[in-house]
Design a protein around this motif. Structure first.
Motif, mmCIF file in Angstrom:
data_model
loop_
_atom_site.group_PDB
_atom_site.id
_atom_site.type_symbol
_atom_site.label_atom_id
_atom_site.label_comp_id
_atom_site.label_asym_id
_atom_site.label_seq_id
_atom_site.Cartn_x
_atom_site.Cartn_y
_atom_site.Cartn_z
ATOM 1 N N SER A 795 -16.618 5.547 0.417
ATOM 2 C CA SER A 795 -15.905 6.816 0.241
ATOM 3 C C SER A 795 -14.399 6.582 0.334
ATOM 4 N N GLU A 796 -13.669 7.222 -0.603
ATOM 5 C CA GLU A 796 -12.219 7.083 -0.630
ATOM 6 C C GLU A 796 -11.605 8.287 0.086
ATOM 7 N N CYS A 797 -10.707 7.978 1.031
ATOM 8 C CA CYS A 797 -10.103 9.036 1.845
ATOM 9 C C CYS A 797 -8.587 9.031 1.666
ATOM 10 N N TYR A 798 -7.985 10.235 1.779
ATOM 11 C CA TYR A 798 -6.553 10.377 1.553
ATOM 12 C C TYR A 798 -5.924 11.190 2.686
ATOM 13 N N VAL A 799 -4.811 10.688 3.171
ATOM 14 C CA VAL A 799 -4.030 11.437 4.153
ATOM 15 C C VAL A 799 -2.679 11.731 3.509
ATOM 16 N N LYS A 800 -2.419 13.009 3.298
ATOM 17 C CA LYS A 800 -1.176 13.409 2.635
ATOM 18 C C LYS A 800 -0.095 13.606 3.696
ATOM 19 N N LEU A 801 0.935 12.782 3.640
ATOM 20 C CA LEU A 801 2.037 12.895 4.593
ATOM 21 C C LEU A 801 3.287 13.407 3.886
ATOM 22 N N ASP A 802 4.199 13.947 4.657
ATOM 23 C CA ASP A 802 5.495 14.312 4.076
ATOM 24 C C ASP A 802 6.122 13.059 3.515
ATOM 25 N N THR A 803 6.818 13.204 2.387
ATOM 26 C CA THR A 803 7.420 12.048 1.734
ATOM 27 C C THR A 803 8.283 11.247 2.689
ATOM 28 N N GLY A 804 8.937 11.956 3.599
ATOM 29 C CA GLY A 804 9.827 11.263 4.536
ATOM 30 C C GLY A 804 9.070 10.390 5.514
ATOM 31 N N ASN A 805 7.783 10.670 5.650
ATOM 32 C CA ASN A 805 6.989 9.889 6.610
ATOM 33 C C ASN A 805 6.383 8.632 5.985
ATOM 34 N N ILE A 806 6.534 8.494 4.668
ATOM 35 C CA ILE A 806 5.924 7.338 4.016
ATOM 36 C C ILE A 806 6.988 6.320 3.637
ATOM 37 N N ASP A 807 6.836 5.143 4.102
ATOM 38 C CA ASP A 807 7.678 4.016 3.694
ATOM 39 C C ASP A 807 6.934 3.340 2.547
ATOM 40 N N VAL A 808 7.345 3.689 1.321
ATOM 41 C CA VAL A 808 6.608 3.235 0.145
ATOM 42 C C VAL A 808 6.533 1.711 0.084
ATOM 43 N N ALA A 809 7.633 1.048 0.392
ATOM 44 C CA ALA A 809 7.657 -0.421 0.335
ATOM 45 C C ALA A 809 6.687 -1.023 1.356
ATOM 46 N N ALA A 810 6.721 -0.446 2.548
ATOM 47 C CA ALA A 810 5.839 -0.967 3.598
ATOM 48 C C ALA A 810 4.376 -0.716 3.246
ATOM 49 N N GLU A 811 4.097 0.454 2.657
ATOM 50 C CA GLU A 811 2.725 0.776 2.291
ATOM 51 C C GLU A 811 2.240 -0.126 1.165
ATOM 52 N N ARG A 812 3.150 -0.409 0.206
ATOM 53 C CA ARG A 812 2.794 -1.306 -0.879
ATOM 54 C C ARG A 812 2.491 -2.706 -0.324
ATOM 55 N N GLU A 813 3.288 -3.145 0.658
ATOM 56 C CA GLU A 813 3.083 -4.466 1.270
ATOM 57 C C GLU A 813 1.735 -4.516 2.008
ATOM 58 N N ARG A 814 1.420 -3.423 2.699
ATOM 59 C CA ARG A 814 0.159 -3.375 3.438
ATOM 60 C C ARG A 814 -1.034 -3.475 2.495
ATOM 61 N N ILE A 815 -0.972 -2.683 1.408
ATOM 62 C CA ILE A 815 -2.080 -2.675 0.453
ATOM 63 C C ILE A 815 -2.209 -4.033 -0.233
ATOM 64 N N THR A 816 -1.069 -4.636 -0.584
ATOM 65 C CA THR A 816 -1.092 -5.951 -1.234
ATOM 66 C C THR A 816 -1.742 -7.003 -0.335
ATOM 67 N N LYS A 817 -1.391 -6.976 0.962
ATOM 68 C CA LYS A 817 -1.975 -7.936 1.913
ATOM 69 C C LYS A 817 -3.486 -7.754 2.005
ATOM 70 N N GLU A 818 -3.906 -6.494 2.007
ATOM 71 C CA GLU A 818 -5.345 -6.233 2.121
ATOM 72 C C GLU A 818 -6.069 -6.708 0.861
ATOM 73 N N ILE A 863 -10.140 0.185 -5.676
ATOM 74 C CA ILE A 863 -9.493 1.394 -5.135
ATOM 75 C C ILE A 863 -8.088 1.084 -4.635
ATOM 76 N N LEU A 864 -7.926 -0.075 -3.995
ATOM 77 C CA LEU A 864 -6.613 -0.446 -3.479
ATOM 78 C C LEU A 864 -5.622 -0.679 -4.621
ATOM 79 N N GLU A 865 -6.108 -1.292 -5.688
ATOM 80 C CA GLU A 865 -5.234 -1.510 -6.851
ATOM 81 C C GLU A 865 -4.798 -0.174 -7.454
ATOM 82 N N GLU A 866 -5.721 0.792 -7.483
ATOM 83 C CA GLU A 866 -5.381 2.116 -7.987
ATOM 84 C C GLU A 866 -4.361 2.794 -7.070
ATOM 85 N N SER A 867 -4.490 2.560 -5.775
ATOM 86 C CA SER A 867 -3.544 3.142 -4.819
ATOM 87 C C SER A 867 -2.147 2.577 -5.040
ATOM 88 N N LEU A 868 -2.085 1.279 -5.380
ATOM 89 C CA LEU A 868 -0.783 0.659 -5.665
ATOM 90 C C LEU A 868 -0.108 1.334 -6.852
#
Length: 872
Positions: A795-818, A863-868
């Motif tokens: 199951s794919e789950c989503y947590v919607k955060l305020d844009t200010g709460n998301i560090d896009v670069a850090a999230e991209r790095e996390r997903i890439t590592k996974e 799913i992770l690639e789609e998230s990227l």
């Protein structure tokens, strides 16, 4: 009634052990129930509780308590062993402190002192076992020299003698100079020691020549009776027919030839000392050599040595070497390592010694005892010990059963003035036997030697039920054969094999069905625990510090069957923490006020899940017990209580702060709590009994105790519900991880969307909202852009955060590592599945599991690639 903030083990232990004893919960008498019987490996009366006893008896108590709760007539017979060598040594040392020499006493006087010592100190270890919580039938306590048990031993000796198994003769035996007694081969511990190899010059008679012979025991050269060379050794052919002079005493000895001599060892010449080496003795017998025994029973040199008379053998060694050096008869000295035998009881270096002893023929007796294990009638657990058991039984030697001691069962043999002998139970029967054999009975006297302790303890499973003397008695017919024997591998041959031998000889049955062989308790450095190393904690002090339940759990957490236990006191701390966890969970529940209302949907769903999870755990635990994986059974119990019950179920149903809980749910919680207490009781008897009687569960009758409560039985469970809730747990954990990684307060609710086609999460929404602190839970069928995403199951789950709460670069790095991690994992799985041997030889379920792993990894990567892509 309020419950104490912290658990007081000492108070609970004293209270409930006394209560169990007063109400005869440990007592067992034959009835219509299925019997479950354990006989305790009787600890020596010289002993006090050590870590090995702690492990062994904790395991026995777990097994007996569980059987009792399963409705079986559980009987655990305790007792102690008279331990001939060790106890006599203790008594001799005590008398020496009082200025009394054993030699100055009659046998009767010495035995009076020994019995006084036994009465004073012999029961210490059994009292200590009570502190451990051992639920033995103490009314059945036995001692291997109780009159009835001693009579059984004497009867067995006479029986074996009449059947032709026991004989008397001069043989080379293992002699303990400190204990001044013969030992069986199994009582000798072989150790590698650093020694010296002395190269000694022996003069050839009537010649200027000499030969050099290497030996580790120069103190025995005065007992040499020949020099042996290999007939194929061309170096020494000139010595044929010659005689050699023994250094220092100048006695002539012949040169003999035998292929037994190893030409490559030492110098290729062998000094033959028949009285002080088993192989030399056999060589001497073959070549009709005289035997010169130069050692007294205490290891000092006697008159036959001619020199250094009265000196201890090791002091004599040094002095002989010095005398040889002064006579220029030492060619060289080298460092050398070799195996030396030491007494298992006194740790004295063993001397091979020719001695008149009593022996038991073992060949025929051993065969059925081997068959029982080979055909699975008796199971050795773990099976790895079968190979050594089989080897010993197939290569068994005659057993030296006499000991030159006074403490023990005196051999029922009688001598006349001509040193002729008969075997009889009493002097009157011996007189009759002498008369029947037309021999004089003048000067009749009984054999001074006693029987080997293992001869008496070999009868233990039978003699504790009086099955040797009265085989038709009710106890023996009901309790024998026993069920499980828990013991140490090092006495597999000393004791276990001999019990099987004697049990079969008497009953044509095995004495037990399963032999659980524990490992050795070692410290965290891998060293065997011992007083001499100072690395063994005092079990009593451990129990005082961590509580008995905590120590029991600590021991079992680290004790896989048959493997050595690397003990660390941190395990006891873990055990104590587990006890405190249960105590605090109980305090939580007891503090809830209830309202007369039905359970909510979320509470019912949580109860449905836990009931299924509980039944699944019971099935796992039962399987572990069936395979004697007690450590695994405890860990499964531990995880069920700590994780599933405390961390999940109680949190799911817990009411809001200062709010009441629905009465229906509280009753369900109480029902589950009692179930987990019954599951934990065999491991943690005191804590569980203390909580069982709390008023939260209502008033109880005198006999309504957890010690006899019904142990949970395996029930059907729904794997799908368990699987679904595992995914729910993943979702909750991942939402919590999102907060942690983003530094968001746990109190801040977050919106969550779930895209799933495999699970109907609507029925779990109360649980998810409550434990994940979700502000809005949506069920969607499309991907949500600009949100943090994760997979829970499929199951794919989503947590919607305020844009200010998301560090896009850090999230991209996390997903890439996974993705990189999953790709690496996928490579390893593909490697296995592309291996034809693996696919063909592995069990189908294992191969299917690998294929499922591959499919899951591929789905997650997609799913992770789609998230990227969605992150832009």
């Amino acid at each position: 009634m309020s419950i104490a903030k912290t658990y007081n083990p000492k108070e609970a232990e004293e209270k409930w052990y006394s209560y169990w004893m007063e109400n005869n919960f440990f007592r067992s008498t034959p009835d219509e129930r299925e019997p479950y019987t354990i006989v305790m490996p009787p600890p020596n009366v010289t002993g006090v509780l050590h870590m090995g006893h702690m492990l062994n008896n904790t395991i026995q108590d777990v097994l007996i308590r569980r059987a009792r709760m399963q409705g079986k007539n559980a009987c655990w017979v305790p007792g102690t062993d008279h331990a001939s060598i060790a106890t006599e040594a203790k008594v001799v040392a005590m008398l020496k402190e009082q200025g009394i020499d054993k030699k100055s006493l009659t046998r009767e006087d010495f035995l009076k002192h020994a019995w006084e010592w036994k009465d004073k100190y012999g029961g210490i270890i059994l009292k200590q076992l009570e502190k451990l919580g051992a639920s033995c039938d103490w009314e059945r306590t036995k001692f291997t020299m109780d009159p009835d048990l001693s009579e059984a031993v004497i009867d067995t000796f006479i029986k074996f003698y009449k059947e032709g198994y026991i004989y008397r003769g001069v043989r080379m035996v293992n002699w303990d100079p400190q204990g001044k007694t013969a030992l069986s081969d199994e009582e000798v511990i072989r150790k590698e020691v650093n020694q010296k190899l002395y190269y000694i010059r022996y003069k050839v008679q009537d010649s200027e020549d000499h030969i050099i012979i290497a030996t580790t025991r120069p103190e025995t050269i005065m007992a040499d009776t020949a020099i042996c060379i290999n007939p194929n050794d061309e170096r020494y052919q000139h010595l044929q027919g010659k005689t050699i002079l023994v250094p220092l005493v100048n006695r002539e000895i012949p040169v003999i030839q035998d292929e037994y001599v190893e030409m490559e060892f030492g110098t290729g010449c062998l000094k033959v000392t028949p009285a002080h080496d088993l192989n030399d003795y056999e060589l001497g017998q073959k070549h009709n050599l005289p035997v010169i025994d130069i050692l007294n029973d205490d290891g000092t040199l006697n008159k036959k040595a001619q020199i250094l008379v009265g000196e201890d053998r090791f002091i004599a060694r040094k002095k002989v070497v010095k005398m040889l050096e002064e006579a220029d008869q030492i060619a060289k000295i080298e460092d050398y390592k070799s195996q030396v035998g030491f007494s298992e009881r006194t740790d004295a270096a063993i001397e091979p010694k020719l001695s008149m002893q009593w022996f038991c023929k073992m060949d025929a007796l051993a065969k059925p005892a081997l068959e029982y294990v080979e055909n699975g009638t008796i199971k050795l657990i773990p099976e790895k010990f079968f190979a050594s058991y089989k080897h010993w039984m197939e290569n068994v030697k005659d057993w030296c059963i006499s000991r030159q001691l006074w403490w023990g069962q005196r051999i029922p043999a009688w001598y006349n003035e001509n040193n002729e002998w008969v075997v009889a139970k009493t002097e009157a029967e011996a007189l009759h036997e002498f008369e029947a054999q037309d021999k004089s009975a003048n000067g009749i006297r009984q054999e001074d030697d006693v029987l080997d302790t293992w001869f008496s303890s070999g009868l233990w499973p039978m003699s504790v039920f009086d099955g040797v003397r009265h085989p038709e008695n009710e106890d023996f017919n009901y309790y024998y054969p026993t069920n499980d024997l828990v013991t140490a591998p090092e006495i597999l041959f000393f004791w276990v094999a001999r019990m099987i031998i004697m049990g079969h000889d008497y009953t044509q049955k095995p004495p037990f069905r399963n032999v659980y062989l524990t490992g050795i308790v070692r410290d965290k450095l891998g060293r065997k625990m011992s007083k001499s190393l100072g690395n063994s904690p005092d079990p009593i002090e451990l129990m005082e510090q961590y509580g008995t339940d905590g120590v029991r759990v600590g021991m079992l957490l680290s004790s896989p069957a048959g493997n050595d236990l690397m003990f660390d006191v941190a395990y006891c701390e873990q055990g104590r923490n587990f006890a405190n966890k249960i105590w605090n969970a109980f305090r939580l529940v007891k503090g809830w006020e209830s309202t007369d209302a039905p359970a909510t949907v979320g509470q019912k769903t949580a109860a449905q899940w836990f009931e299924n999870r509980f039944n699944q755990a019971v099935a796992e635990i039962d399987e572990h017990f069936a395979n004697y994986r007690l450590s695994d059974a405890l860990m499964a119990t531990y995880k069920l209580i700590w994780d599933d019950f405390c961390a999940w179920y109680l949190e799911l149903v817990k009411p809001a702060y200062q709010a009441p809980i629905e009465k229906e749910t509280l009753e369900t919680v109480k029902e589950f709590f009692q179930k987990v207490l019954t599951l934990a009781h065999p491991f943690m008897p005191f804590l569980t009994e203390e909580l069982w009687h709390d008023e939260l569960f209502g008033s109880r009758d005198t006999k309504d105790c957890v010690i006899v409560a019904q142990y949970p039985t395996v029930q059907a469970y729904d794997e799908q519900i368990i699987k679904e809730f595992t995914t729910v747990q993943q979702i909750i954990s991942e939402v919590r991880n999102v907060r942690n990684s983003k530094g968001i307060s746990p109190k801040t609710p977050l919106p969550l969307a779930i895209n799933s086609t495999e699970i109907d999460f609507a029925k779990y929404q109360d649980s998810i909202i409550k434990l994940a602190n979700v502000s809005d839970l949506a069920f969607v069928q499309e991907k949500i852009t600009g949100a943090l995403s994760f997979l829970a199951g499929k199951s794919e789950c989503y947590v919607k955060l305020d844009t200010g709460n998301i560090d896009v670069a850090a999230e991209r790095e996390r997903i890439t590592k996974e993705i990189v991690y999953l790709q690496g994992f996928l490579v390893s799985v593909d490697k296995k599945l592309s291996n034809e041997r693996f696919v063909q030889n592995a069990k189908p379920e294992i191969v299917d599991n690998e294929r499922n792993k591959k499919a899951d990894a591929e789905a997650k990567i997609k799913i992770l690639e789609e998230s990227l892509v969605a992150l832009g």
